[in-house]
Design a protein around this motif. Structure first.
Motif, PDB file in Angstrom:
ATOM      1  N   GLU A 182      30.090  19.712  76.716  1.00  0.00           N
ATOM      2  CA  GLU A 182      30.670  20.913  77.318  1.00  0.00           C
ATOM      3  C   GLU A 182      29.791  22.140  77.048  1.00  0.00           C
ATOM      4  O   GLU A 182      29.578  22.974  77.931  1.00  0.00           O
ATOM      5  N   ASP A 183      29.278  22.226  75.830  1.00  0.00           N
ATOM      6  CA  ASP A 183      28.445  23.369  75.471  1.00  0.00           C
ATOM      7  C   ASP A 183      27.114  23.351  76.213  1.00  0.00           C
ATOM      8  O   ASP A 183      26.595  24.394  76.617  1.00  0.00           O
ATOM      9  N   ARG A 184      26.557  22.171  76.409  1.00  0.00           N
ATOM     10  CA  ARG A 184      25.264  22.073  77.077  1.00  0.00           C
ATOM     11  C   ARG A 184      25.378  22.411  78.564  1.00  0.00           C
ATOM     12  O   ARG A 184      24.516  23.104  79.123  1.00  0.00           O
TER      13      ARG A 184
ATOM     14  N   ALA B  82      22.426  25.228  72.392  1.00  0.00           N
ATOM     15  CA  ALA B  82      23.839  24.902  72.606  1.00  0.00           C
ATOM     16  C   ALA B  82      24.332  23.751  71.739  1.00  0.00           C
ATOM     17  O   ALA B  82      25.529  23.570  71.570  1.00  0.00           O
TER      18      ALA B  82
END
Length: 200
Positions: free
Chosen positions: A90-92, A85
């Motif tokens: 936010e992506d993690r 990610a």
């Protein structure tokens, strides 16, 4: 007669034990621990029923071991998703939520949830408790890297979104709709961690 090397015997026992655990895992993934009987496991593995007792004294030990052995696989799945990610918080978090819900969709969660009676439930909870702690570790590490002052507490809160989404999926919810909503809510919750602006 040729000698049987100790290593060969150990390898054989390890393979037999792994086969027994895999048979139990498959039965649990079907959603009912009552199906996990030594007779059924023996039938699936081609072993004599008495042979199962050489590896596990009773069903409780077997059920607990299935969950405990599944935990590293679950954790690796989540760690791989987080690594892919990138660094954006936010992506993690989105990757963490998605990775767990994928396992729910694929039946892994039923391994830890399937119970037949109170004794089985206690055995499964013993193994599941350690497994659930292990699942949080990658998220706690990610939150710590992001500077969260209490990453363990935040991780438990974010896990709440996953738990609610799991309940929705088990109730027949659409996977993509449930996943997308859970991800949005979990990511939005990160906004509450931003430091408040100090008055000038």
């Amino acid at each position: 007669m040729p000698k049987i090397h100790a290593a060969s015997v150990a390898d054989h026992r390890a393979q037999q034990r792994a086969a027994l655990l895999e048979a139990a895992r498959e039965l649990l993934a079907e959603g009912d621990a009552a199906k996990v009987t030594f007779a059924e496991i023996a039938r699936r593995t081609g072993l004599a029923r008495n042979s199962v007792y050489k590896y596990f004294p009773d069903r409780g030990h077997l059920l607990t071991e299935v969950v405990r052995e599944a935990a590293p696989r679950w954790t690796r799945h989540i760690q791989t998703a987080l690594a892919a990610a990138g660094d954006a918080p936010e992506d993690r978090v989105a990757a963490y939520v998605t990775a767990q819900l994928m396992m729910v969709r694929d039946g892994e969660h039923r391994i830890a949830r399937a119970t037949a009676d109170e004794q089985d439930a206690a055995a499964l909870r013993e193994g599941a408790k350690a497994a659930h702690r292990a699942l949080l570790d990658p998220l706690v590490a990610a939150l710590r890297d992001l500077g969260d002052e209490d990453p363990a507490l935040t991780a438990r809160f974010l896990q709440g979104f996953v738990n609610a989404a799991t309940t929705a999926l088990e109730a027949g919810g659409d996977y993509e709709a449930v996943r997308d909503r859970a991800v949005r809510l979990a990511v939005a919750a990160l906004g509450g961690l931003a430091p408040k602006a100090q008055p000038g």
